[in-house]
Design an enzyme around this catalytic site. Structure first.
Site, short mmCIF file in Angstrom:
data_model
loop_
_atom_site.label_atom_id
_atom_site.label_comp_id
_atom_site.label_asym_id
_atom_site.label_seq_id
_atom_site.Cartn_x
_atom_site.Cartn_y
_atom_site.Cartn_z
N GLU A 1 -2.81 7.03 8.17
CA GLU A 1 -3.59 7.93 7.33
C GLU A 1 -4.61 8.70 8.16
OE1 GLU A 1 -3.73 5.44 3.12
OE2 GLU A 1 -5.44 5.38 4.48
N ARG B 1 -6.99 -8.05 -9.88
CA ARG B 1 -7.69 -9.30 -10.22
C ARG B 1 -9.15 -8.98 -10.44
NH1 ARG B 1 -10.46 -9.70 -5.54
NH2 ARG B 1 -9.42 -9.15 -3.60
N LYS C 1 0.81 -1.22 0.00
CA LYS C 1 0.00 0.00 0.00
C LYS C 1 0.85 1.27 0.00
CE LYS C 1 -3.99 -2.08 2.37
NZ LYS C 1 -3.45 -3.42 2.56
N HIS D 1 -14.78 -4.51 7.98
CA HIS D 1 -14.01 -4.31 6.76
C HIS D 1 -14.28 -5.40 5.70
CE1 HIS D 1 -11.91 -1.21 8.98
NE2 HIS D 1 -11.52 -2.09 9.87
#
Length: 645
Positions: A200, A296, A116, A234
């Site tokens: 973040e 994908r 990430k 999540h």
């Protein structure tokens, strides 16, 4: 086009790929583990190769065995599906080194998006907006805490590797940062072998909106957005396309950003660029930020197919075979709205724990698309993701598509394992969701309401009891004694709690029931039963359990009163019928010596045979029944002589 491909996956996605490939005339090779020897994807395939043990590490993660299977069967390409090896660049390298085609992006593209922090740096360079935060290599505790202070709380600590919510912690107070950091690192190390994190700024009222992209290695197009905000821990639960409240300006900005991301890495095949979106007010074209890219096909790809009319698997096969992109951006349009609900075998009251079991019944309404990798009779294995199916609906408007989803979920029938079907139904009927007021916190806020079990009514118990006792298809003499209707008990339990259920059959077309003191009438008209004035629901029976298909499936269990007989009348001299039934056979003879456990008679009741056993050593004093007798509960069948003292 390829003549033959191998699918390096299992379950629903393997079946989905075969459906399109075989329609194009492409032969499909399946691979399977010990646990999947009789699986649906194996049955669908043109050829199948066993690759190892039940655990994924012994089978579906064995890249060498999968490549060898492709070579042995003359498959010229490998489709990875999603999960397992689908985003493993080393596997891509090995596939190409073997002279085969990988149906997906290059290893370099996967590596570019695999971490990430590196992906975010690449997106900044490409001009794609990213969430403010720290993505650097220095992982010192003090530095990370200082960066969090600079951007302001709340902040989100995220593992740089992997996904699925692992290694992710929301921190709302600076005092909690150190503990959250340690916890995130530990989980990330265990899950991905990499303890590095990024920090973040946390977007309040976040929405998860992703853009489907497709590239041919040189250019790319986007196929619009999907809203995946309805999540639990999540994990996506219900997805839709397009996103509620999306403006044409923001759609254009997000689409352009996603195409930039794809073209920055020379992307080839299907991929998804995921954005976190500020949902605190109306959507703004400056209120979305790059989160990650999935290199994908996504689980939720059917909603994009529904609104665009594009078969994404066909596009994958055509581009991998060397064709150019099948369409330009101007060729692509949105038609209506679509939803997808993920049906899982999981125990909702127990905290959504994955469940196992054999599917004794499984059916979906014709009004919905159902992508599934299992059939009735298949086992939900503990080795793999417990997804049963994806239920997809489409309509001209969001309201119509959502109404169709609600109806499709209500008409879906599953028995043999616990599922999240009722939970999905509650979500589809949630008032705020219906208005398009979605964000990633919706489920957590309303979890108690969403997990309330569906209401159970006395008529449901009657439907179960009728099926278990054979009274759903009575003959002219069913339920009668010689001179009056027979009142009988039907031993039944719900959630392990016994119910007081009795019936008096007035005629072949009329039954009077009592359930825990509530009177219910069952009336047959023109061959169809009405229970309490409503059409009788469908019922299936397996292993002494009747599942009533109303309220997303309500299970009732037949109580075997043989245990009661063993502890009550069976302990004395009398062997009594534990329930109403037919005496199928009598083995006892007056004067005979019997031992404890000897079979004295067989009683047929509730479509089952029950052996009545001697509960002690003794001598038969009297046989009170004979073969063919219809008896009621408590009828004495055999009497033993009194024990000598």
């Amino acid at each position: 086009m390829f003549e033959r491909i191998l699918i390096a996956n299992r379950g629903e996605i393997a079946c989905r790929i075969m459906q399109t490939a075989q329609a194009l005339g492409v032969k499909c090779v399946a691979v399977y583990s010990d646990a999947d020897a009789a699986a649906k994807h194996v049955a669908m395939a043109d050829m199948a190769v066993h690759i190892g043990g039940s655990a994924p590490v012994d089978s579906y993660l064995r890249g060498d065995a999968i490549i060898q299977a492709a070579l042995d069967t003359n498959a010229r390409a490998i489709h990875p599906g999603y999960g397992f090896l689908s985003e493993n660049p080393d596997f891509v390298d090995a596939v190409e080194a073997a002279g085969l085609t990988f149906i997906g992006p290059s290893a370099d593209a996967i590596r570019a998006m695999g971490l990430k922090d590196a992906a975010k740096a690449l997106m900044v360079k490409a001009g794609v907006p990213v969430v403010p935060g720290y993505h650097g290599a220095d992982q010192g505790d003090a530095l990370l805490a200082d960066e969090a202070d600079k951007m302001g709380y709340p902040v989100l600590i995220k593992a740089v590797a992997g996904g699925g919510g692992k290694g992710m912690r929301l921190v709302e107070d600076p005092q909690d940062f150190a503990d959250a950091l340690a916890s995130a690192r530990s989980e990330a190390k265990t899950a991905f072998g990499n303890a590095d994190v990024l920090v973040e700024k946390f977007v309040t009222h976040p929405r998860h909106i992703e853009v489907q992209i497709f590239g041919d290695g040189t250019r790319a197009v986007h196929l619009f957005e999907r809203d995946c905000s309805l999540q639990r821990r999540h994990q996506k639960v219900i997805e839709e396309a397009p996103a509620p409240g999306m403006t044409s300006e923001m759609r254009r900005a997000m689409g352009d950003a996603a195409v930039k991301a794809a073209q920055a890495i020379g992307y080839k095949g299907a991929g998804t660029v995921e954005f976190i979106v500020d949902g605190s007010g109306p959507l703004r074209d400056d209120g979305f930020f790059f989160m990650e890219m999935n290199t994908r096909l996504q689980v939720e790809h059917p909603v994009t197919e529904a609104i665009t009319g594009v078969d994404l698997v066909e596009w994958q096969l055509r581009v991998a075979a060397g064709e150019a992109l099948p369409a330009t951006q101007d060729d692509l349009t949105i038609n209506g709205h679509a939803f997808e609900a993920r049906l899982y075998a999981e125990d909702v009251p127990a905290g959504f724990l994955p469940a196992t079991g054999t599917l004794t019944h499984l059916s979906f309404p014709n009004s919905a698309r159902a992508d599934s990798g299992v059939r009735a009779g298949d086992e939900i294995s503990p080795f793999y993701d417990p997804m049963i199916a994806k239920v997809i609906t489409h309509g001209a408007t969001r309201d119509i598509a959502l109404l169709r989803l609600s109806q499709a979920l209500a008409q879906t029938q599953v028995a043999g394992t616990v599922t999240n079907l009722a939970f999905l139904g509650a979500l589809a009927g949630h008032a705020g969701f219906g208005r398009g007021e979605v964000d990633t916190g919706l489920i957590a806020r309303d979890i108690d309401m969403l997990t309330t079990p569906p209401a159970r009514h006395p008529r449901h118990a009657v439907a179960a009891a009728m099926a278990l006792s054979g009274l759903d298809a009575p003959t002219g003499v069913t339920g009668f004694s010689l001179w009056q209707p027979l009142r009988r008990a039907v031993p039944l339990a719900y959630d392990e709690t016994p119910l007081e259920v009795h019936v008096k059959v007035a005629s072949p077309d009329l039954q009077h029931w009592t359930v825990d003191g509530t009177d219910i009438t069952a009336l047959r008209r023109q061959g169809a039963w009405l229970i309490d004035g409503q059409p009788a629901p469908k019922v299936t029976i397996a292993d002494n359990r009747a599942t009533v298909f109303d309220g997303y499936g309500i299970p009732f269990d037949a109580i075997d009163l043989l245990d009661v007989a063993a502890t009550d009348a069976g302990n004395g001299n009398l062997i009594e019928a534990p329930m109403p039934g037919l005496v199928k056979a009598v083995f006892a003879k007056a004067g005979a010596q019997v031992a404890k456990g000897d079979r004295l008679a067989i009683l047929e009741a509730m479509k089952m045979e029950h052996a009545l056993l001697a509960q002690r050593d003794g001598v038969i004093a009297e046989v009170l029944a004979q073969d063919g007798d219809q008896v009621s509960a408590g009828t004495a069948l055999v009497r033993l002589e009194d024990e000598q003292t």
